[in-house]
Design an enzyme around this catalytic site. Structure first.
Site, mmCIF file in Angstrom:
data_model
loop_
_atom_site.group_PDB
_atom_site.id
_atom_site.type_symbol
_atom_site.label_atom_id
_atom_site.label_comp_id
_atom_site.label_asym_id
_atom_site.label_seq_id
_atom_site.Cartn_x
_atom_site.Cartn_y
_atom_site.Cartn_z
ATOM 1 N N PHE A 152 29.186 -89.692 15.422
ATOM 2 C CA PHE A 152 30.370 -90.032 14.626
ATOM 3 C C PHE A 152 31.500 -90.656 15.447
ATOM 4 O O PHE A 152 31.503 -90.651 16.658
ATOM 5 C CB PHE A 152 30.856 -88.881 13.756
ATOM 6 C CG PHE A 152 31.318 -87.624 14.417
ATOM 7 C CD1 PHE A 152 31.666 -86.539 13.612
ATOM 8 C CD2 PHE A 152 31.451 -87.485 15.795
ATOM 9 C CE1 PHE A 152 32.119 -85.359 14.185
ATOM 10 C CE2 PHE A 152 31.897 -86.311 16.363
ATOM 11 C CZ PHE A 152 32.235 -85.245 15.551
ATOM 12 N N GLU A 153 32.424 -91.291 14.679
ATOM 13 C CA GLU A 153 33.519 -92.108 15.227
ATOM 14 C C GLU A 153 32.984 -93.267 16.071
ATOM 15 O O GLU A 153 33.519 -93.612 17.118
ATOM 16 C CB GLU A 153 34.521 -91.255 15.997
ATOM 17 C CG GLU A 153 35.247 -90.261 15.091
ATOM 18 C CD GLU A 153 36.448 -89.608 15.728
ATOM 19 O OE1 GLU A 153 37.085 -90.228 16.587
ATOM 20 O OE2 GLU A 153 36.751 -88.463 15.364
ATOM 21 N N GLY A 154 31.913 -93.865 15.568
ATOM 22 C CA GLY A 154 31.264 -94.981 16.246
ATOM 23 C C GLY A 154 30.057 -94.492 17.005
ATOM 24 O O GLY A 154 30.190 -93.753 17.974
#
Length: 595
Positions: A391-393
């Site tokens: 997550f978050e890229g």
């Protein structure tokens, strides 16, 4: 020497991609020498004392919910207002202090940390970075107290890493917008009353992303059931539904069409929180491994006496030390108001989440069968750690981001030189002699720069005498990153964007170069300020091992770029994807031979 404005306003790693290392940035590692240090230690100790009495991670994982009394205590301790300015009721922590608090929290429980982090790192960060004074005055006091919990609503069922592919629509209607759509995997979604929502709107006939501050009391905001997850089970993760949500025009964040820029700026800082949390998780599992390996007996000895176990312990210490070095070097870049730290933040997220995953695997192996059992907590921490790489890229997308965003300047110079060459060819060298000379002069200057990249390393100085080999390794790494960047641009031109594996290898060189730089900066500062080699011999050995390992990884990436076998991968990947099952099974071969 003091930092120049140019060094602060330019990304360190983007300068390195261009063959220049701003070494002054490295001569003074930030060692937490701030006026608020006593305040931080009091805050962190109170959090740890409270956690021992109130957090049962095994129960949270089993129940898949953080109890209301725990949320209430988090609010009372001010943990929802960590970054919010004091004038709105928050603690106004620096990026460094905030990241350290997330590190402390994640030594306790990942679900609790994610709840706090999603609120501050991304949920309200848009308001913090881009909000108007009116917006901040209206919402920040409630967000600081925890009366409102925040969530970040970007991802959709058909748009994950490809944020530009969102389908949620915002239609302007007089003094408000009507928003319709849905958002997937929203952390804090079921307990949040404040959402930073990204939606497409029509601007001059083109669809562009805008950002909005949406509150649940506007009506039309609902959520689905809690997702069943591998880890961080007690944190809330749901799908959010937006149906005819009436959002006042004054609740637009920034300007129309700025949503993508706002989302990326939020995620840049959010990634540093993930790095800090990873450090906390690694420290907690290391503590358990130290205790376990000293008490566990095998063949008449504590297992810590075995070299294999010692090697595991050293590996874990290397990961933690290196992660601390890169994370807090980077948070300091934020605190000194660097204009661009996007590459460095992405490196921190990749390196620290992957180091955390490796540490959890080591801890599992060190505990043997006990590590596989629920009551020891290792398997839970391993499950919790796995989400960090996604997550978050995702780390794969971030590797491409590191390379492509960092070579833009080099690519633009090559594009410029191509245009200049064309213009020189078309000149009448008699009538436009002076112009021709000026064109060739430009080409010569650029060519000289490129030759320097290919044949020599930038001299790096000002470091402790005991670090000469490490300084040389950094110099070589800087030279290699720059020369490989130029080489890939020359080789592939505008098709480089399609060479994803080559770009990932280039990113790995960048990641390891940054780790070397930050570790070198840290150990140099320790040696200079804290008693030299004699008092810091073990730390020096640890730093040298890290830098050596990073250089080995860089050498491997260089080899893989040069011996590019990606066409084999493409062809094989295409073929194996055609078959619905594994096509090289021995059973299949035996059947074929009998026909």
């Amino acid at each position: 020497m003091p930092l120049t404005q140019n060094q602060i306003s330019s990304s360190l790693m983007k300068q390195v991609f261009n063959g220049h290392l701003p070494e002054n940035l490295l001569h003074h590692y930030p060692l937490f020498e701030t006026p608020r240090e006593n305040e931080f230690h009091l805050m962190s100790q109170s959090i740890l004392d409270w956690a021992k009495q109130n957090i049962d991670s095994l129960k949270l994982d089993h129940d898949k919910k953080i109890p209301d009394n725990v949320i209430k205590s988090l609010k009372e301790m001010g943990l929802f207002g960590l970054i919010i300015p004091e004038k709105y009721g928050g603690s106004e922590l620096s990026q460094t202090m905030y990241t350290r608090i997330l590190e402390i929290l994640n030594q306790i429980d990942s679900s609790v940390t994610i709840t706090i982090g999603a609120h501050s790192s991304i949920g309200l960060k848009g308001l913090y970075l881009f909000g108007s004074e009116e917006q901040k005055s209206k919402y920040m006091p409630k967000l600081a107290s925890g009366e409102m919990i925040a969530a970040f609503a970007l991802t959709e069922p058909g748009a994950g890493s490809d944020a530009a592919g969102i389908k949620t629509k915002a239609v302007k209607n007089s003094d408000h917008y009507i928003i319709n759509g849905s958002k997937l995997w929203i952390t804090n979604g079921a307990i949040a009353d404040f959402f930073t929502v990204f939606a497409k709107e029509d601007i001059d006939g083109k669809e562009k992303i805008s950002a909005f501050l949406v509150t649940r009391d506007m009506g039309g905001v609902t959520h689905g059931h809690e997702e069943q997850k591998l880890g961080i089970k007690a944190s809330s993760t749901v799908e959010i539904f937006l149906k005819d949500v009436k959002v006042p025009i004054e609740n637009m964040l920034g300007k129309p069409g700025e949503g993508f820029k706002i989302a990326m700026a939020i995620l840049n800082q959010g990634r540093l929180g993930l790095a800090g949390g990873s450090i906390g998780a690694m420290k907690s599992v290391l503590d358990e491994c130290i205790s376990y390996s000293n008490n566990r007996k095998a063949f008449g000895h504590s297992v810590i006496e075995f070299d294999i176990i010692k090697n595991m312990m050293v590996d874990m210490n290397k990961y933690i030390y290196a992660c601390e070095a890169v994370t807090y070097f980077t948070t300091n870049l934020v605190d000194i108001k660097s204009d661009d730290y996007s590459t460095e933040a992405a490196i921190c997220k990749i390196y620290c989440t992957e180091a955390n995953w490796k540490c959890m695997n080591i801890a599992m192996q060190m505990h043997g069968g006990n590590g596989y059992m629920v009551e020891y907590g290792i398997e839970r921490k391993l499950r919790d750690a796995r989400i960090g790489l996604i997550f978050e890229g995702t780390n794969e997308i971030l590797r491409l981001f590191i390379s492509m965003s960092s070579i833009k300047e080099i690519a633009s110079e090559y594009q410029k030189i191509g245009k200049e060459i064309q213009s020189v060819k078309s000149l009448d060298f008699i009538s436009d002699l002076n112009l021709a000379i000026s064109k060739i002069g430009f080409l010569s200057d650029f060519a000289i720069q490129e030759v320097k990249k290919s044949v020599s390393s930038e001299k790096i100085s000002g470091f402790h005498d005991s670090l000469s080999k490490e300084v040389k390794r950094l110099s070589d790494a800087v030279h290699l990153l720059s020369s490989q960047s130029s080489k890939l641009i020359r080789t592939y031109g505008n098709k480089l964007i399609d060479e994803q594996l080559q770009l990932c290898r280039l990113a790995d060189i960048a990641i390891n170069t940054y780790v070397i730089a930050c570790v070198l900066s840290r150990i140099h500062t320790v040696l200079v300020k804290m008693g030299g080699v004699e008092k810091n011999a073990n730390e020096l050995s640890l730093a040298k091992l890290i830098i050596r390992d990073c250089k080995i990884s860089i050498n491997q990436s260089e080899h893989d770029i040069a011996k590019n076998r990606d066409e084999y991968v493409r062809n094989l990947g295409k073929e194996v994807s055609k078959s619905p099952t594994y096509r090289f099974s021995l059973d299949n071969r035996q059947k074929a031979s009998s026909l």
